[in-house]
Design a protein around this motif. Structure first.
Motif, short mmCIF file in Angstrom:
data_model
loop_
_atom_site.label_atom_id
_atom_site.label_comp_id
_atom_site.label_asym_id
_atom_site.label_seq_id
_atom_site.Cartn_x
_atom_site.Cartn_y
_atom_site.Cartn_z
N GLN A 50 0.83 -1.21 0.00
CA GLN A 50 0.00 0.00 0.00
C GLN A 50 0.86 1.26 0.00
O GLN A 50 0.50 2.27 -0.61
N GLN B 54 0.31 3.88 -2.96
CA GLN B 54 -0.22 5.20 -2.65
C GLN B 54 0.83 6.29 -2.63
O GLN B 54 0.51 7.47 -2.84
N LEU B 55 2.09 5.90 -2.38
CA LEU B 55 3.13 6.92 -2.24
C LEU B 55 4.33 6.66 -3.14
O LEU B 55 5.40 7.23 -2.93
N GLU C 122 5.96 9.73 -4.55
CA GLU C 122 6.54 10.64 -3.56
C GLU C 122 7.69 10.00 -2.79
O GLU C 122 8.71 10.64 -2.52
N ILE D 210 4.60 12.85 5.22
CA ILE D 210 3.92 12.43 3.99
C ILE D 210 3.14 11.14 4.23
O ILE D 210 1.99 10.99 3.80
N VAL D 211 3.76 10.17 4.91
CA VAL D 211 3.10 8.89 5.16
C VAL D 211 1.87 9.07 6.05
O VAL D 211 0.82 8.48 5.80
N GLY E 1 0.10 11.90 6.54
CA GLY E 1 -0.92 12.68 5.84
C GLY E 1 -1.64 13.64 6.77
O GLY E 1 -1.48 13.62 8.00
N LYS E 2 -2.46 14.49 6.18
CA LYS E 2 -3.18 15.49 6.94
C LYS E 2 -4.15 14.82 7.92
O LYS E 2 -5.02 14.07 7.53
N GLU F 152 -4.85 10.99 7.82
CA GLU F 152 -5.75 10.37 6.83
C GLU F 152 -5.03 9.35 5.95
O GLU F 152 -5.54 8.25 5.70
N ARG F 153 -3.82 9.69 5.49
CA ARG F 153 -3.12 8.78 4.59
C ARG F 153 -2.73 7.48 5.30
O ARG F 153 -2.88 6.39 4.75
N GLU G 274 -5.71 5.21 5.63
CA GLU G 274 -6.06 4.58 4.35
C GLU G 274 -5.11 3.43 4.04
O GLU G 274 -5.55 2.36 3.59
N ILE G 275 -3.83 3.63 4.28
CA ILE G 275 -2.85 2.56 4.07
C ILE G 275 -3.18 1.36 4.95
O ILE G 275 -3.20 0.21 4.50
#
Length: 307
Positions: A205, A209-210, A213, A253-254, A256-257, A260-261, A264-265
């Motif tokens: 994931q 997803q990343l 980045e 980054i992993v 997230g705001k 959230e990220r 999801e992962i």
């Protein structure tokens, strides 16, 4: 399982990065044992996928993409590790599949072919993703061109994703295997533990997803893997996964705001685990920083990258 004329052996799955080796391994096994994304170097470990058929058993050695050695001055410790894993797959196997992308053949494909031939292995050419060829009439000339001057034990155009062309490929591979009983049980699909596979599901994931980045700056360590049995609802797996990155900015980054990220992962990884393990999963994830881990041999060993 009858052992009369039964054939079983090991097949290395070799090719340059991102040609569909893991998708092919999963398709032949009939279960997801190797993670998949559209980013090169998704596969980092040598992994066995066990595909059992009425006529025989293929132990598929899925590997990282095979690269030319870059030398210690330019190659990271991770890159050197993956090359060792790919080359190590050639030891003790009975045949190899050279997987290429339909319509393409470049220096890296030629390098992989020469490595296989130098190892003295029968090489089956697997031309993957034929369903994506816009001009289907170009397939036969392409096959003739790349086969010229090369000794292949078979040439098979397939679509691993759509499972087209796999039966003929299996027949060719089994014919190259020695006559012997199955090496693994009928119900076994990989040599890796559930703990290892759980970490790979989380890393998949991250790559999906990343990947743009943080393509290679993350790895996953499973800190906790506990099984709780329940007569009413069946087993529950409690899994704690640490996502390691190399810098504080990558950690942000992993996550997230508002987290959230990371949620999801974790949610998607948990869904894949439940399907693969056939059990309920409670997954917790954390993100931690270890600077320069991907170029640190000691860190790689600590995170499970063993020769």
């Amino acid at each position: 399982m009858s052992t009369s004329n039964f054939r079983a052996g090991h097949v290395a799955v070799i090719g340059r990065p991102n040609v569909g080796k893991s998708t092919l391994t999963n398709a032949l096994v009939g279960a997801k044992v190797s993670i998949v994304s559209n980013r090169p170097q998704t596969t980092r470990h040598r992994l066995l996928g066990i595909a059992t058929f009425p006529a025989g058993q293929l132990v598929l050695v899925d590997t990282p993409g095979l690269h030319r050695d870059q030398g210690k001055a330019t190659a990271s410790a991770m890159h050197r590790w993956m090359n060792r894993a790919a080359r190590g797959a050639l030891e003790g196997v009975d045949a190899a599949m050279l997987v290429v992308r339909a319509g393409q053949w470049d220096e890296a494909d030629g390098f992989a072919y020469e490595a296989l031939r130098s190892a003295g292995l029968p090489v089956v050419l697997v031309v993957n993703q034929v369903d994506r060829l816009k001009d289907k009439s170009a397939l036969l000339p392409y096959l003739a061109q790349i086969s010229e001057g090369r000794d292949f034990a078979g040439v098979h155009p397939i679509s691993a994703l759509k499972r087209n062309g796999l039966e003929a490929l299996v027949d060719t591979l089994l014919a190259l295997m020695p006559e012997q009983p199955a090496i693994y049980g009928e119900d076994e699909i990989t040599d890796k533990s559930q703990r290892f596979l759980a970490g790979e599901m989380v890393r998949e994931q991250l790559m999906r997803q990343l990947g743009k980045e943080l393509p290679y700056a993350t790895t996953v360590e499973i800190e906790r893997f506990e099984v709780e049995e329940s007569a009413k609802s069946g087993p529950l797996l409690r899994i704690g996964a640490v996502i390691w990155v190399e810098r504080d900015g990558q950690k942000a980054i992993v996550i997230g705001k508002g987290g959230e990220r990371l949620r999801e992962i974790g949610a998607k990884a948990r869904q894949h685990m439940e399907r693969l393990f056939g059990a309920r999963v409670f997954l917790e994830t954390w993100v931690r920083v270890r600077q320069g881990w991907s170029d640190d041999e000691a860190a790689l060993r600590a995170f499970g990258y063993h020769d």
